[in-house]
Scaffold this motif. Structure first.
Motif, PDB file in Angstrom:
ATOM      1  N   TRP A 226     -99.515 -19.953  83.963  1.00 46.64           N
ATOM      2  CA  TRP A 226     -99.743 -18.523  84.205  1.00 46.64           C
ATOM      3  C   TRP A 226    -101.092 -18.079  83.660  1.00 46.64           C
ATOM      4  O   TRP A 226    -101.791 -17.267  84.289  1.00 46.64           O
ATOM      5  CB  TRP A 226     -98.614 -17.733  83.567  1.00 46.64           C
ATOM      6  CG  TRP A 226     -98.615 -16.272  83.862  1.00 46.64           C
ATOM      7  CD1 TRP A 226     -98.052 -15.638  84.939  1.00 46.64           C
ATOM      8  CD2 TRP A 226     -99.206 -15.237  83.060  1.00 46.64           C
ATOM      9  NE1 TRP A 226     -98.251 -14.276  84.862  1.00 46.64           N
ATOM     10  CE2 TRP A 226     -98.959 -14.001  83.718  1.00 46.64           C
ATOM     11  CE3 TRP A 226     -99.904 -15.222  81.857  1.00 46.64           C
ATOM     12  CZ2 TRP A 226     -99.390 -12.779  83.211  1.00 46.64           C
ATOM     13  CZ3 TRP A 226    -100.347 -14.011  81.353  1.00 46.64           C
ATOM     14  CH2 TRP A 226    -100.089 -12.803  82.013  1.00 46.64           C
ATOM     15  N   LYS A 227    -101.491 -18.594  82.517  1.00 41.04           N
ATOM     16  CA  LYS A 227    -102.787 -18.248  81.943  1.00 41.04           C
ATOM     17  C   LYS A 227    -103.921 -18.685  82.875  1.00 41.04           C
ATOM     18  O   LYS A 227    -104.854 -17.915  83.155  1.00 41.04           O
ATOM     19  CB  LYS A 227    -102.956 -18.929  80.576  1.00 41.04           C
ATOM     20  CG  LYS A 227    -102.205 -18.276  79.424  1.00 41.04           C
ATOM     21  CD  LYS A 227    -102.285 -19.165  78.188  1.00 41.04           C
ATOM     22  CE  LYS A 227    -101.744 -18.460  76.963  1.00 41.04           C
ATOM     23  NZ  LYS A 227    -102.699 -17.464  76.429  1.00 41.04           N
ATOM     24  N   VAL A 228    -103.845 -19.923  83.365  1.00 41.25           N
ATOM     25  CA  VAL A 228    -104.881 -20.422  84.273  1.00 41.25           C
ATOM     26  C   VAL A 228    -104.902 -19.593  85.552  1.00 41.25           C
ATOM     27  O   VAL A 228    -105.973 -19.182  86.026  1.00 41.25           O
ATOM     28  CB  VAL A 228    -104.638 -21.908  84.598  1.00 41.25           C
ATOM     29  CG1 VAL A 228    -105.647 -22.394  85.651  1.00 41.25           C
ATOM     30  CG2 VAL A 228    -104.753 -22.759  83.337  1.00 41.25           C
ATOM     31  N   ALA A 229    -103.719 -19.330  86.105  1.00 39.56           N
ATOM     32  CA  ALA A 229    -103.639 -18.565  87.352  1.00 39.56           C
ATOM     33  C   ALA A 229    -104.176 -17.150  87.174  1.00 39.56           C
ATOM     34  O   ALA A 229    -104.879 -16.626  88.057  1.00 39.56           O
ATOM     35  CB  ALA A 229    -102.190 -18.530  87.839  1.00 39.56           C
ATOM     36  N   SER A 230    -103.876 -16.513  86.054  1.00 40.95           N
ATOM     37  CA  SER A 230    -104.351 -15.148  85.809  1.00 40.95           C
ATOM     38  C   SER A 230    -105.873 -15.123  85.666  1.00 40.95           C
ATOM     39  O   SER A 230    -106.532 -14.177  86.117  1.00 40.95           O
ATOM     40  CB  SER A 230    -103.688 -14.575  84.554  1.00 40.95           C
ATOM     41  OG  SER A 230    -102.289 -14.483  84.726  1.00 40.95           O
TER      42      SER A 230
ATOM     43  N   GLU B 290    -106.684 -16.497  76.339  1.00 45.97           N
ATOM     44  CA  GLU B 290    -105.797 -15.691  75.504  1.00 45.97           C
ATOM     45  C   GLU B 290    -105.856 -14.222  75.940  1.00 45.97           C
ATOM     46  O   GLU B 290    -104.834 -13.529  75.966  1.00 45.97           O
ATOM     47  CB  GLU B 290    -106.200 -15.824  74.036  1.00 45.97           C
ATOM     48  CG  GLU B 290    -105.851 -17.163  73.425  1.00 45.97           C
ATOM     49  CD  GLU B 290    -106.227 -17.258  71.955  1.00 45.97           C
ATOM     50  OE1 GLU B 290    -105.321 -17.261  71.112  1.00 45.97           O
ATOM     51  OE2 GLU B 290    -107.436 -17.312  71.665  1.00 45.97           O
ATOM     52  N   GLU B 291    -107.036 -13.766  76.299  1.00 51.86           N
ATOM     53  CA  GLU B 291    -107.212 -12.350  76.629  1.00 51.86           C
ATOM     54  C   GLU B 291    -106.490 -11.954  77.911  1.00 51.86           C
ATOM     55  O   GLU B 291    -106.086 -10.797  78.063  1.00 51.86           O
ATOM     56  CB  GLU B 291    -108.696 -12.036  76.745  1.00 51.86           C
ATOM     57  CG  GLU B 291    -109.011 -10.560  76.861  1.00 51.86           C
ATOM     58  CD  GLU B 291    -110.508 -10.263  76.805  1.00 51.86           C
ATOM     59  OE1 GLU B 291    -110.994  -9.553  77.700  1.00 51.86           O
ATOM     60  OE2 GLU B 291    -111.174 -10.763  75.881  1.00 51.86           O
TER      61      GLU B 291
ATOM     62  N   LEU C 166     -94.933 -24.677  79.394  1.00 53.57           N
ATOM     63  CA  LEU C 166     -95.673 -25.155  80.563  1.00 53.57           C
ATOM     64  C   LEU C 166     -95.945 -24.009  81.538  1.00 53.57           C
ATOM     65  O   LEU C 166     -97.046 -23.893  82.086  1.00 53.57           O
ATOM     66  CB  LEU C 166     -94.893 -26.267  81.259  1.00 53.57           C
ATOM     67  CG  LEU C 166     -94.850 -27.616  80.544  1.00 53.57           C
ATOM     68  CD1 LEU C 166     -93.874 -28.562  81.245  1.00 53.57           C
ATOM     69  CD2 LEU C 166     -96.235 -28.246  80.464  1.00 53.57           C
ATOM     70  N   ALA C 167     -94.943 -23.154  81.743  1.00 49.34           N
ATOM     71  CA  ALA C 167     -95.123 -22.016  82.645  1.00 49.34           C
ATOM     72  C   ALA C 167     -96.161 -21.046  82.098  1.00 49.34           C
ATOM     73  O   ALA C 167     -96.974 -20.499  82.859  1.00 49.34           O
ATOM     74  CB  ALA C 167     -93.785 -21.308  82.864  1.00 49.34           C
ATOM     75  N   LEU C 168     -96.170 -20.822  80.789  1.00 52.35           N
ATOM     76  CA  LEU C 168     -97.167 -19.943  80.182  1.00 52.35           C
ATOM     77  C   LEU C 168     -98.578 -20.489  80.399  1.00 52.35           C
ATOM     78  O   LEU C 168     -99.503 -19.733  80.721  1.00 52.35           O
ATOM     79  CB  LEU C 168     -96.897 -19.786  78.685  1.00 52.35           C
ATOM     80  CG  LEU C 168     -95.788 -18.825  78.272  1.00 52.35           C
ATOM     81  CD1 LEU C 168     -95.484 -18.977  76.783  1.00 52.35           C
ATOM     82  CD2 LEU C 168     -96.163 -17.387  78.591  1.00 52.35           C
TER      83      LEU C 168
ATOM     84  N   LEU D 156     -98.759 -22.528  70.093  1.00 48.93           N
ATOM     85  CA  LEU D 156     -98.447 -23.891  70.511  1.00 48.93           C
ATOM     86  C   LEU D 156     -99.262 -24.303  71.728  1.00 48.93           C
ATOM     87  O   LEU D 156     -99.407 -25.489  72.007  1.00 48.93           O
ATOM     88  CB  LEU D 156     -96.952 -24.022  70.817  1.00 48.93           C
ATOM     89  CG  LEU D 156     -95.996 -23.859  69.633  1.00 48.93           C
ATOM     90  CD1 LEU D 156     -94.564 -24.063  70.074  1.00 48.93           C
ATOM     91  CD2 LEU D 156     -96.341 -24.818  68.506  1.00 48.93           C
ATOM     92  N   ILE D 157     -99.801 -23.347  72.450  1.00 50.69           N
ATOM     93  CA  ILE D 157    -100.626 -23.654  73.619  1.00 50.69           C
ATOM     94  C   ILE D 157    -102.089 -23.796  73.224  1.00 50.69           C
ATOM     95  O   ILE D 157    -102.782 -24.713  73.664  1.00 50.69           O
ATOM     96  CB  ILE D 157    -100.458 -22.565  74.696  1.00 50.69           C
ATOM     97  CG1 ILE D 157     -99.013 -22.575  75.220  1.00 50.69           C
ATOM     98  CG2 ILE D 157    -101.455 -22.764  75.838  1.00 50.69           C
ATOM     99  CD1 ILE D 157     -98.722 -21.476  76.212  1.00 50.69           C
TER     100      ILE D 157
END
Length: 382
Positions: free
Chosen positions: A294-298, A85-86, A289-291, A188-189
């Motif tokens: 993106w979270k994992v990639a970041s 989340e951060e 799904l993109a979010l 929702l994620i």
């Protein structure tokens, strides 16, 4: 009790997949995305300070498959959820989102207005996200000509709940998902459960669609001595205290991520009765799904240099003998199952969700979410 309304017919089959995002493709039929990255201590010291629990210390257990000896939980699922989340935050103390996520709905509570406004909390930093009891008591206008009501009252009215917040037609439970999407998409994620003083109906909840952990394989326990000195002007008879610090070494360290595409695909994300419901359903699923990707990639992008989890737990993506980063691997379960491929985290982390190429609408615009909710400011009760 009034007659239960007929729930609208489900939308046409969703065509959100395949999804191409940042050089990565989620294939049609994918039910779950697994991403794995090998890590190493950035300092070169093999001793690691894993997450610990009062009266338990580090969590170590034998591998049931008898392949990896003792497995140690270095970072728990709950802690990883906080870190994922951060990575979205531009200001982690006030919960403002990064520019790449401009236009994504979330809630911000403040006391007062204008120059006298004082930040209280936000759905992006509150432990219960949009379902926070603090946010439930805050007031806002949830429509262009709507009167100011509390968030709890808005949820109850939108779902046709009884005024006491204890009962509602079970057929309307799926309507909570597009409602939450328009208030705080991240909920929702990472999951939510609405349970507070105003709403106690137990069916308004969702498990995590994105889970992660960091584990050590083939671990050994290491006990390190520590010493505490009394510092200050106040004299103490205790002098100094010597104690043990539990540490571990691991032959292999893995960061593991799982995106439940099947769960997100099962959610009703469109607005019931809207003629464009099928298109909205697909666009909103693509956004979620993109979010998650993106979270994992970041998060992995932070690990490409170094990420400090604790004082004696600083990790990075594993390097080979030439100093090159070992690429994380991704695999999809369901649909055409292929061997694990490289996960292009650096490309995905650079993606934005606003306007696309040549001014084309981005993922947020295509989702047709409520406007002027990034953030939606609520007034904290005095």
């Amino acid at each position: 009790m009034p007659k239960c309304p007929r729930f609208p017919d489900p939308p046409a089959p969703v065509t959100a997949l395949p999804l191409k995002f940042g050089g990565f493709t989620v294939p049609a039929g994918c039910r779950r995305i697994f991403i794995t990255a090998e890590l190493e201590p950035s300092s070169g010291d093999p001793r690691i300070q894993p997450t610990g629990f009062p009266d338990l210390g580090p969590v170590l257990y034998a591998d049931p498959a008898e392949k990896h000896g003792l497995i140690c939980l270095i970072e728990s699922e709950a802690s990883m959820a906080n870190r994922l989340e951060e990575v979205c935050l531009d200001n982690k103390y006030e919960g403002t989102l990064k520019p790449a996520l401009a236009g994504l709905p979330y809630l911000r509570a403040q006391a007062g207005t204008g120059a006298n406004a004082v930040f209280k909390t936000a759905s992006t930093v509150d432990g219960h996200r949009f379902a926070s009891d603090f946010l439930a008591k805050c007031k806002a206008s949830f429509g262009p000509n709507a009167v100011e009501v509390t968030l709890a009252e808005h949820v109850k009215t939108s779902l046709g709940m009884a005024t006491d917040g204890k009962t509602m037609h079970i057929a309307r439970v799926p309507e909570v998902f597009p409602l939450v999407l328009g208030l705080d998409a991240m909920s929702l994620i990472h999951g939510f459960q609405v349970s507070n003083e105003q709403i106690s109906f137990v069916g308004l909840r969702l498990p995590r669609a994105l889970t992660a952990s960091i584990v050590g394989l083939n671990c050994q326990r290491v006990t390190v001595p520590g010493i505490k000195f009394n510092v200050g002007q106040v004299e103490s008879e205790s002098g100094q205290a010597i104690f043990q610090k539990p540490r571990i070494t691991a032959r292999r360290i893995e960061a593991r991520f799982s995106i439940d595409a099947g769960l997100l695909s099962s959610l009703r994300l469109d607005t019931p009765g809207n003629a464009d419901a099928p298109a909205h359903q697909a666009a909103r699923l693509k956004l979620l799904l993109a979010l998650a990707l993106w979270k994992v990639a970041s998060f992995l992008d932070l690990l490409s240099v170094e990420l400090s989890l604790r004082t004696e737990c600083k990790l990075r993506l594993k390097r080979d003998d030439k100093g090159d980063v070992a690429p994380p691997k991704a695999a999809c379960e369901g649909g055409p199952i292929a061997d694990a491929s490289d996960f292009p985290f650096a490309l995905i982390a650079k993606e934005t969700f606003g306007d696309g190429e040549n001014g084309a609408p981005g993922l947020i615009q295509n989702a047709h979410l409520p406007a002027n909710r990034s953030p939606l400011t609520l007034q904290f009760p005095s």
